[in-house]
Design an enzyme around this catalytic site. Structure first.
Site, PDB file in Angstrom:
ATOM      1  N   ARG A  36      -4.037  34.913  26.085  1.00  0.00           N
ATOM      2  CA  ARG A  36      -5.183  33.944  26.302  1.00  0.00           C
ATOM      3  C   ARG A  36      -5.659  33.577  25.089  1.00  0.00           C
ATOM      4  NH1 ARG A  36      -8.223  38.505  31.313  1.00  0.00           N
ATOM      5  NH2 ARG A  36      -7.433  37.255  32.822  1.00  0.00           N
ATOM      6  N   LYS A 199      -2.347  47.288  45.892  1.00  0.00           N
ATOM      7  CA  LYS A 199      -3.458  47.426  46.979  1.00  0.00           C
ATOM      8  C   LYS A 199      -3.304  45.900  47.826  1.00  0.00           C
ATOM      9  CE  LYS A 199      -7.398  48.962  45.907  1.00  0.00           C
ATOM     10  NZ  LYS A 199      -9.139  48.667  45.222  1.00  0.00           N
ATOM     11  N   GLY A 352      -3.288  39.303  36.789  1.00  0.00           N
ATOM     12  CA  GLY A 352      -3.033  40.617  34.359  1.00  0.00           C
ATOM     13  C   GLY A 352      -1.762  40.731  34.604  1.00  0.00           C
ATOM     14  N   GLY A 376      -7.969  37.537  39.464  1.00  0.00           N
ATOM     15  CA  GLY A 376      -8.991  37.203  40.304  1.00  0.00           C
ATOM     16  C   GLY A 376      -9.112  36.040  40.444  1.00  0.00           C
TER      17      GLY A 376
HETATM   18  P1  ADP Z   1      -1.191  42.287  39.279  1.00  0.00           P
HETATM   19  O1  ADP Z   1      -2.668  42.536  38.287  1.00  0.00           O
HETATM   20  O2  ADP Z   1      -0.260  41.476  38.806  1.00  0.00           O
HETATM   21  O3  ADP Z   1      -2.805  41.493  40.489  1.00  0.00           O
HETATM   22  P2  ADP Z   1      -2.136  44.545  40.507  1.00  0.00           P
HETATM   23  O4  ADP Z   1      -3.168  44.681  40.323  1.00  0.00           O
HETATM   24  O5  ADP Z   1      -1.918  44.630  42.051  1.00  0.00           O
HETATM   25  O6  ADP Z   1      -1.184  42.614  40.372  1.00  0.00           O
HETATM   26  O7  ADP Z   1      -0.796  45.975  40.827  1.00  0.00           O
HETATM   27  C1  ADP Z   1      -0.653  46.235  39.693  1.00  0.00           C
HETATM   28  C2  ADP Z   1      -0.066  47.492  39.914  1.00  0.00           C
HETATM   29  O8  ADP Z   1       0.582  47.683  40.980  1.00  0.00           O
HETATM   30  C3  ADP Z   1       0.897  48.495  38.622  1.00  0.00           C
HETATM   31  O9  ADP Z   1       0.115  49.059  37.982  1.00  0.00           O
HETATM   32  C4  ADP Z   1       1.783  48.718  39.711  1.00  0.00           C
HETATM   33  O10 ADP Z   1       2.203  50.134  38.882  1.00  0.00           O
HETATM   34  C5  ADP Z   1       0.935  48.647  40.535  1.00  0.00           C
HETATM   35  N1  ADP Z   1       2.685  49.168  41.934  1.00  0.00           N
HETATM   36  C6  ADP Z   1       3.013  48.711  41.938  1.00  0.00           C
HETATM   37  N2  ADP Z   1       4.119  49.145  43.113  1.00  0.00           N
HETATM   38  C7  ADP Z   1       3.533  50.703  43.348  1.00  0.00           C
HETATM   39  C8  ADP Z   1       4.079  51.755  43.938  1.00  0.00           C
HETATM   40  N3  ADP Z   1       5.161  51.416  44.821  1.00  0.00           N
HETATM   41  N4  ADP Z   1       3.100  52.784  44.238  1.00  0.00           N
HETATM   42  C9  ADP Z   1       1.902  52.920  43.458  1.00  0.00           C
HETATM   43  N5  ADP Z   1       1.896  51.871  42.415  1.00  0.00           N
HETATM   44  C10 ADP Z   1       2.476  50.736  42.533  1.00  0.00           C
HETATM   45 MG    MG Z   2      -4.071  44.021  38.300  1.00  0.00          MG
END
Ligand code: ADP
Ligand code: MG
Length: 394
Positions: A36, A199, A352, A376
């Site tokens: 960044r 989520k 992220g 976000g």
């Molecule tokens: P991003 O930051 O790329 O938007 P998120 O914050 O939505 O992604 O999600 C990332 C997290 O999701 C990671 O820390 C990962 O460990 C978790 N994750 C992925 N698959 C699973 C799973 N099956 N069970 C629990 N956590 C998970």
């Molecule tokens: Mg995230």
């Protein structure tokens, strides 16, 4: 929405207030990923070339009053200075420093301490935010917004401050918007979206909005178990958001009506505990044992996802396919990343943790069409939401 660019504002010799996104991961005072900061250099260099002096405003994390020390921008000032090969001064004080900013000479840069140390920055009370931005506005003559990762926030230094000064967007915001426009206006087809992460609630808005625009949605990560559960499958101890099952069912019906393919994993890597050392077993996605949890998509699914991604001309990916932080559960994410690097078209990585994942798994940024600096912010853009920081710059 018409947004002014740097070249449309008279910047020669001006004192510029520059809002950047310098929210980088720092561990024990060491910056782990300076992407960044690097992404902010283009605008800063252009301002220096116009003989500006620059007051940089940025935030780090979400400080609470008792943890300020861990979230100082001081290490960022140092790194920024190294990257620019010029001095970057740092001001611990944010309020009452007009004398300091007035004395800045051509080419001088002053980074202010974490703006979120002031509660007014993020206050819900517009008057409090306005009081802060009125003070900040005295530090410069023009405002450049370049903190893409914060444009979805109605914060004093992002929104009110931009509105009260002559303003324009910096290069990073313009670049990010250009990429997002490619994903929303006439994308090359087939257009696939790969979603994962923890989520469903974080991503449901994006799925809903993109349903009208895409040909394919592949779903993995923790959120997939809410989808499997909506299909009536046993998901054991996997993550689930039961309250969203009706919404997910509705989405799947809409997808069917629109002819959008939603693909779900056919096999899952499961384990007894959420743990790096947990034993990984592969099971069919409709045979998840009651006492186990799904932590990654299985190898058959990974191949299938990769094949489907490979057919696309436009791909947006947000959210790891599994718990990539644990080696045993990182293969699904690796396969998807690999597939994105090979597509004949544009691949965009947002989020992220997704960006962190591709780096951790050894890919380079150049392997992808674009890796967004905003998690976000990109998601909310793709949800079709109005972003306050962009509205203020328009
Ligand atoms: P991003 O930051 O790329 O938007 P998120 O914050 O939505 O992604 O999600 C990332 C997290 O999701 C990671 O820390 C990962 O460990 C978790 N994750 C992925 N698959 C699973 C799973 N099956 N069970 C629990 N956590 C998970
Ligand atoms: Mg995230």
């Amino acid at each position: 929405m018409e947004i002014k660019t740097l070249s449309q504002l008279d910047l020669q010799n001006k004192r510029v207030i520059l809002r950047c996104d310098l929210n980088v991961p720092i561990k024990d005072g060491v910056i782990i990923d300076d992407r960044r900061i690097r992404a902010s250099l283009s605008t800063i260099r252009k301002l220096l070339a116009k003989d500006c002096s620059i007051v940089v405003i940025a935030h780090l994390g979400r400080p609470k009053p008792d943890q300020k020390n861990n979230l100082s921008l001081a290490p960022v000032a140092k790194r920024l200075s190294e990257l620019l090969e010029t001095e970057v001064a740092f001001s611990e004080e944010i309020i009452g420093i007009k004398q300091k900013t007035d004395s800045l000479k051509t080419g001088q840069i002053l980074l202010l301490e974490n703006i979120r140390f002031l509660a007014a920055e993020t206050s819900k009370d517009e008057l409090e935010r306005k009081a802060l931005s009125s003070e900040l506005a005295t530090y410069g003559q023009v405002y450049i917004g370049d903190g893409f990762g914060a444009v979805h926030r109605k914060h004093a230094s992002v929104y009110e401050l931009a509105k009260m000064m002559p303003h324009a967007a910096g290069d990073l915001i313009i670049t990010e918007l250009g990429v997002l426009e490619k994903l929303t206006m006439n994308p090359n087809r087939p257009y696939g979206v790969v979603l994962g992460g923890a989520k469903v609630s974080d991503k449901i808005g994006v799925i809903s909005n993109l349903l009208e625009k895409v040909d394919l949605i592949a779903i993995g990560g923790g959120m997939v178990f809410t989808f499997l559960s909506a299909h009536g499958k046993e998901i054991g101890k996997s993550l689930v958001e039961n309250d969203l099952i009706p919404t997910v069912k509705e989405l799947m019906k809409r997808a069917e009506n629109l002819g959008v393919k939603i693909i779900l994993p056919t096999d899952i890597v499961v384990a007894k505990e959420f743990n790096a050392e947990s034993n990984a077993t592969i099971v069919a996605s409709d045979e998840i044992p009651k006492d186990q949890m799904g932590l990654d998509i299985g190898p058959e699914s990974a191949r299938f996802f990769a094949d489907e991604i490979g057919k696309c001309k436009t791909v947006f990916w947000n959210g790891p396919m599994g718990v990539f932080e644990f080696n045993n559960f990182s293969n699904g994410t690796r396969s998807v990343a690999q597939a994105l690097t090979k597509i004949d078209g544009i691949s965009v990585v947002g989020g992220g943790d997704s960006a962190a994942a591709v780096r951790k798994l050894g890919f380079s940024d150049q392997d992808f069409g674009y890796i967004s600096t905003g998690g976000g912010a990109s998601l909310e853009y793709l949800e079709g939401k109005e972003l306050p920081g962009l509205v203020a710059l328009s």
